[in-house]
Design a protein around this motif. Structure first.
Motif, short mmCIF file in Angstrom:
data_model
loop_
_atom_site.label_atom_id
_atom_site.label_comp_id
_atom_site.label_asym_id
_atom_site.label_seq_id
_atom_site.Cartn_x
_atom_site.Cartn_y
_atom_site.Cartn_z
N TRP A 48 -7.38 1.79 -6.16
CA TRP A 48 -6.03 1.34 -6.47
C TRP A 48 -6.00 0.98 -7.95
N LYS A 107 -4.23 -0.24 -10.31
CA LYS A 107 -3.11 -1.10 -10.70
C LYS A 107 -3.69 -2.42 -11.18
N TYR A 143 -5.65 -4.99 -9.03
CA TYR A 143 -6.00 -4.41 -7.74
C TYR A 143 -7.25 -3.53 -7.79
N GLU A 144 -7.76 -3.25 -8.99
CA GLU A 144 -8.85 -2.29 -9.12
C GLU A 144 -10.09 -2.68 -8.34
N GLU A 159 -0.22 5.09 -7.59
CA GLU A 159 -1.12 4.09 -8.15
C GLU A 159 -2.57 4.27 -7.70
N PHE A 160 -2.78 5.05 -6.66
CA PHE A 160 -4.14 5.33 -6.20
C PHE A 160 -4.67 6.55 -6.93
N ILE A 200 0.83 -1.20 0.00
CA ILE A 200 0.00 0.00 0.00
C ILE A 200 0.87 1.26 0.00
N GLY A 204 2.34 1.70 -3.27
CA GLY A 204 1.31 2.14 -4.20
C GLY A 204 1.08 3.64 -4.10
N ILE A 228 -8.33 -3.15 2.19
CA ILE A 228 -7.26 -2.17 2.32
C ILE A 228 -7.28 -1.52 3.70
#
Length: 258
Positions: free
Chosen positions: A43, A45, A48-49, A18-19, A10, A13, A56
């Motif tokens: 997220w 990526k 991970y969407e 990436e967020f 995280i 990310g 999370i």
């Protein structure tokens, strides 16, 4: 989807940007324009969407990073809001908050420091909380009161109850309610859903709350919501989970029609 993620994933990310914010327009039917937007931080990526927020947030909780992540979300929203304002789009953004974040020590000071440092106005931000806020409402009330005094507005999402079941104090802190998406989705197939929406819209009006009807997926749902007195709506029909660029294009198209 990769569900084997860690706190380091995280943090990395966040560092790698990436967020990303996603936007859902709220449309005023009487004016035919966007008068607000829900925001969500996803997220963005591969793989991970679709990772759930609860997954999370559970990891963030275990590592005492929950408030830091909310502040990151808030900063991203304020940056996007400032960009939209520079382009001539002036309306509030809604930011999702949870009672556990609200209850965290130092939450108010950390949030308000961001506004003092940035010069942004809290009056442009709506804090959107779930109905579980009322489960422990009076313990949250001191912080809620300070947030309201600072300029924030309070919204309750997935609201689906009789306001008369709430105390006067809790009714007074509410500025806006957002219906569960399922209510809007059922309007064309369920008489009960239509009746319940009418009652909720009337109750919200009597409380002087802004009422947003969520779950509007097509023109038939929109017409059904309008027939029950809905004034502000959102849902797939207007766009859900839009990127900032897609939101800008929608808003620019709206301006060009004026």
């Amino acid at each position: 989807m990769n569900t084997d993620i860690s706190i380091d994933d995280i943090i990395n990310g966040v560092d790698k940007h990436e967020f990303e914010l996603r936007f859902s327009p709220q449309v005023d039917l009487s004016k035919g324009v966007v008068t607000g937007m829900d925001t969500n931080l996803v997220w963005a990526k591969d793989g991970y969407e679709t990772l759930t927020k609860s997954a999370i947030l559970g990891i963030l909780d275990r590592h005492n990073k929950r408030i830091g992540f909310f502040l990151y979300y808030l900063l991203r929203a304020l940056k996007a809001h400032a960009e939209l304002q520079r382009m001539g789009h002036h309306f509030p953004l809604s930011i999702t908050l949870r009672p556990s974040e609200l209850a965290s020590e130092g939450f108010f000071n950390a949030v308000t420091q961001i506004f003092h440092d940035s010069g942004a106005s809290a009056q442009d931000i709506t804090l959107q909380l779930p109905p579980t806020l009322f489960d422990d409402f009076y313990n949250h009330l001191p912080t809620l009161g300070r947030l309201i005094d600072f300029g924030f507005k309070i919204s309750i999402r997935d609201f689906y109850q009789d306001p008369n079941t709430l105390s006067k104090v809790s009714r007074d802190v509410i500025h806006e309610v957002v219906t569960p998406p399922g209510l809007g989705q059922r309007l064309t197939t369920s008489t009960k859903a239509s009746d319940n929406l009418r009652k909720l819209v009337d109750a919200a009006t009597s409380q002087q709350w802004r009422c947003v009807v969520d779950g509007i997926g097509n023109r038939h749902c929109l017409d059904a919501a309008a027939a029950q007195g809905a004034r502000v709506v959102q849902g797939r029909y207007f766009g859900e989970g839009l990127t900032l660029e897609a939101a800008r294009q929608l808003l620019d198209s709206q301006l060009s029609k004026r």
